[in-house]
Design a protein around this motif. Structure first.
Motif, PDB file in Angstrom:
ATOM      1  N   SER A 101       3.199  10.914  10.741  1.00 24.78           N
ATOM      2  CA  SER A 101       4.482  11.601  10.754  1.00 24.78           C
ATOM      3  C   SER A 101       5.406  11.067   9.666  1.00 24.78           C
ATOM      4  N   LYS A 102       6.198  11.969   9.078  1.00 26.61           N
ATOM      5  CA  LYS A 102       7.240  11.554   8.150  1.00 26.61           C
ATOM      6  C   LYS A 102       8.561  11.281   8.860  1.00 26.61           C
ATOM      7  N   ASN A 103       8.581  11.492  10.156  1.00 24.27           N
ATOM      8  CA  ASN A 103       9.754  11.116  10.932  1.00 24.27           C
ATOM      9  C   ASN A 103       9.732   9.599  11.114  1.00 24.27           C
ATOM     10  N   PRO A 104      10.708   8.872  10.568  1.00 22.37           N
ATOM     11  CA  PRO A 104      10.659   7.407  10.638  1.00 22.37           C
ATOM     12  C   PRO A 104      10.688   6.852  12.045  1.00 22.37           C
ATOM     13  N   LEU A 105      11.124   7.652  13.005  1.00 20.95           N
ATOM     14  CA  LEU A 105      11.123   7.193  14.395  1.00 20.95           C
ATOM     15  C   LEU A 105       9.728   7.189  14.998  1.00 20.95           C
ATOM     16  N   TRP A 106       8.774   7.858  14.327  1.00 21.53           N
ATOM     17  CA  TRP A 106       7.406   7.952  14.828  1.00 21.53           C
ATOM     18  C   TRP A 106       6.390   7.467  13.805  1.00 21.53           C
ATOM     19  N   ASN A 107       6.846   6.740  12.834  1.00 25.94           N
ATOM     20  CA  ASN A 107       5.981   6.197  11.802  1.00 25.94           C
ATOM     21  C   ASN A 107       6.133   4.673  11.795  1.00 25.94           C
ATOM     22  N   CYS A 108       5.023   3.949  11.745  1.00 28.92           N
ATOM     23  CA  CYS A 108       5.077   2.484  11.848  1.00 28.92           C
ATOM     24  C   CYS A 108       5.949   1.859  10.768  1.00 28.92           C
ATOM     25  N   ALA A 109       5.797   2.329   9.544  1.00 22.81           N
ATOM     26  CA  ALA A 109       6.619   1.804   8.460  1.00 22.81           C
ATOM     27  C   ALA A 109       8.089   2.140   8.685  1.00 22.81           C
ATOM     28  N   GLY A 110       8.347   3.369   9.133  1.00 26.52           N
ATOM     29  CA  GLY A 110       9.723   3.792   9.369  1.00 26.52           C
ATOM     30  C   GLY A 110      10.404   2.985  10.467  1.00 26.52           C
ATOM     31  N   ILE A 111       9.694   2.744  11.565  1.00 27.76           N
ATOM     32  CA  ILE A 111      10.274   1.990  12.684  1.00 27.76           C
ATOM     33  C   ILE A 111      10.652   0.586  12.243  1.00 27.76           C
ATOM     34  N   ALA A 112       9.761  -0.081  11.517  1.00 29.05           N
ATOM     35  CA  ALA A 112      10.047  -1.437  11.061  1.00 29.05           C
ATOM     36  C   ALA A 112      11.199  -1.454  10.056  1.00 29.05           C
ATOM     37  N   ALA A 113      11.222  -0.471   9.157  1.00 23.92           N
ATOM     38  CA  ALA A 113      12.311  -0.399   8.185  1.00 23.92           C
ATOM     39  C   ALA A 113      13.656  -0.199   8.877  1.00 23.92           C
ATOM     40  N   ILE A 114      13.677   0.650   9.885  1.00 25.53           N
ATOM     41  CA  ILE A 114      14.906   0.882  10.655  1.00 25.53           C
ATOM     42  C   ILE A 114      15.384  -0.407  11.314  1.00 25.53           C
TER      43      ILE A 114
ATOM     44  N   ILE B  87       3.641  10.071   1.843  1.00 27.57           N
ATOM     45  CA  ILE B  87       2.569   9.294   2.462  1.00 27.57           C
ATOM     46  C   ILE B  87       1.278   9.681   1.766  1.00 27.57           C
ATOM     47  N   SER B  88       0.543   8.689   1.272  1.00 25.46           N
ATOM     48  CA  SER B  88      -0.714   8.949   0.566  1.00 25.46           C
ATOM     49  C   SER B  88      -1.779   7.981   1.062  1.00 25.46           C
ATOM     50  N   GLY B  89      -3.024   8.184   0.599  1.00 23.15           N
ATOM     51  CA  GLY B  89      -4.118   7.301   0.998  1.00 23.15           C
ATOM     52  C   GLY B  89      -4.902   7.862   2.158  1.00 23.15           C
ATOM     53  N   HIS B  90      -5.281   6.987   3.102  1.00 26.28           N
ATOM     54  CA  HIS B  90      -6.099   7.391   4.241  1.00 26.28           C
ATOM     55  C   HIS B  90      -5.332   8.316   5.191  1.00 26.28           C
ATOM     56  N   ALA B  91      -5.894   9.478   5.448  1.00 25.37           N
ATOM     57  CA  ALA B  91      -5.415  10.437   6.456  1.00 25.37           C
ATOM     58  C   ALA B  91      -3.905  10.635   6.442  1.00 25.37           C
ATOM     59  N   PRO B  92      -3.314  10.982   5.289  1.00 22.43           N
ATOM     60  CA  PRO B  92      -1.857  11.136   5.237  1.00 22.43           C
ATOM     61  C   PRO B  92      -1.329  12.247   6.137  1.00 22.43           C
ATOM     62  N   ASN B  93      -2.151  13.276   6.389  1.00 26.58           N
ATOM     63  CA  ASN B  93      -1.698  14.392   7.220  1.00 26.58           C
ATOM     64  C   ASN B  93      -1.622  14.042   8.701  1.00 26.58           C
ATOM     65  N   LYS B  94      -2.210  12.896   9.087  1.00 24.95           N
ATOM     66  CA  LYS B  94      -2.174  12.476  10.483  1.00 24.95           C
ATOM     67  C   LYS B  94      -0.941  11.632  10.813  1.00 24.95           C
TER      68      LYS B  94
END
Length: 360
Positions: free
Chosen positions: A102-115, A93-100
């Motif tokens: 989550s890399k857990n796809p269940l809690w990341n907007c991109a991850g949820i949609a991809a799932i 994850i890069s760009g704006h506020a990457p540390n804010k």
């Protein structure tokens, strides 16, 4: 580097509640089962861009939105032999506020949609890894979470040959919005479809694109202060009941807004955009300087101004780019001198394409 988190898609052993199975019972002795076949990847890597959005547009709370050109998020998805088949991992994850984020796809907007797209396509034979480039700041009112979801949904769908419809992509992205801020499509629908979109119904989902005439000029002046306005907090400020006069007024202004879009009437669009008597009056006081910013925009020549989405970005409309930059300066000054907030500005046109694949 943080360890990637993976999500295992459901196996075919369990039929109950899986999108890949459609069971129709014809009679007591006959059952017909239609199984969506798993598609093969048509390539190994896809990169997709999804634009920022302006939701609500004043009186169109939760049912109107539009896409904005030149701002947005990028998601890359690739077939990864190091990821277990049927799983998805967020690798970067890069760009704006990457540390804010989550890399857990269940809690990341991109991850949820991809799932959700993987579920719809019944993907279980290959593993995927995903990287997210945040071009939009968090909590800005520009559809940041929606852009991540839309880009991810489109990228996964493209990877497997574009099997899903626009409506299915919006539904997959809505799963993300539901978890983050609520079940509303006025950000994800225009981010995926481009242009102006009216949500005619949520059950069933009905998407109505509104065509703004190609020959007409429309510019959005987007001024974002250094202030975070979480969607959940801004929704909590809304009234639980409204009076009939305000209901009638907002309905009439939403109708005027739609008519102005279809006619390419930017002056009428701006007038309707500024007319909300239900949501904006509750939210504006929570954003320091917002009421002064709206006055400054209109005094500087804007046809109208309101809060973009849940805020804190203020959006004004005009039909000339140079005038737009002049308006932006006055809006920035108002945020600084009245709200004591530094702000940045973008003057952008309507995005008519929506989320799309871009070169790797």
């Amino acid at each position: 580097m943080a360890t990637s988190t993976c999500f295992l898609c459901p196996s075919t052993a369990s039929l109950k509640g899986r999108a890949r199975f459609r069971i129709r019972i014809r009679c007591s002795s006959s059952v017909s089962v239609n199984i969506r076949r798993e598609p093969e990847p048509v390539t190994t890597l896809v990169k997709a861009f999804a634009p920022a959005t302006v939701a609500n547009l004043g009186p169109g709370f939760d049912f109107l939105g539009c896409a904005v050109d030149g701002l947005g998020d990028i998601v890359s998805v690739k077939v990864d032999p190091q990821v277990h088949p049927g799983e998805i991992c967020i690798s970067d994850i890069s760009g704006h506020a990457p540390n804010k984020l989550s890399k857990n796809p269940l809690w990341n907007c991109a991850g949820i949609a991809a799932i959700e797209v993987m579920k719809m396509l019944s993907i279980r034979s290959v593993g995927l890894s995903l990287s997210l480039e945040k071009g939009l700041p968090l909590g800005s009112g520009l559809g940041s979470s929606a852009a991540s979801a839309a880009a991810a949904a489109v990228a996964v769908n493209e990877l497997f040959g574009k099997k899903l419809s626009v409506e299915e992509l919006v539904l997959a992205s809505l799963k993300s919005e539901e978890k983050v801020s609520g079940y509303h499509a006025d950000n994800v629908a225009p981010s995926i479809m481009g242009g102006f979109v009216l949500i005619g119904s949520y059950s069933p989902l009905e998407l109505m694109p509104l065509k703004f005439p190609a020959e007409k000029e429309l510019y959005f002046v987007l001024v974002t202060p250094e202030f975070e306005a979480p969607t959940k907090k801004m929704r909590a400020a809304l009234p639980t009941e409204i009076g009939m006069p305000h209901h009638v007024w907002n309905c009439s202004q939403a109708g005027a807004l739609v008519a102005s879009v279809l006619q390419g009437d930017v002056v009428g669009l701006g007038k309707a955009l500024s007319s909300d008597k239900i949501v904006e009056p509750r939210r504006a006081p929570l954003i320091p300087g917002m009421e002064a910013v709206k006055r400054a925009a209109i005094q500087a020549g804007a046809f109208g101004c309101t809060i973009s989405g849940a805020g804190p970005t203020a959006v004004a409309v005009i039909d000339d780019e140079q005038t737009g930059h002049f308006i932006a300066k006055h809006m920035i000054d108002a945020f600084l001198h009245v709200g004591n907030l530094k702000a940045s500005a973008n003057v952008k046109q309507l995005d008519r394409l929506g989320a799309r694949r871009i070169p790797n």
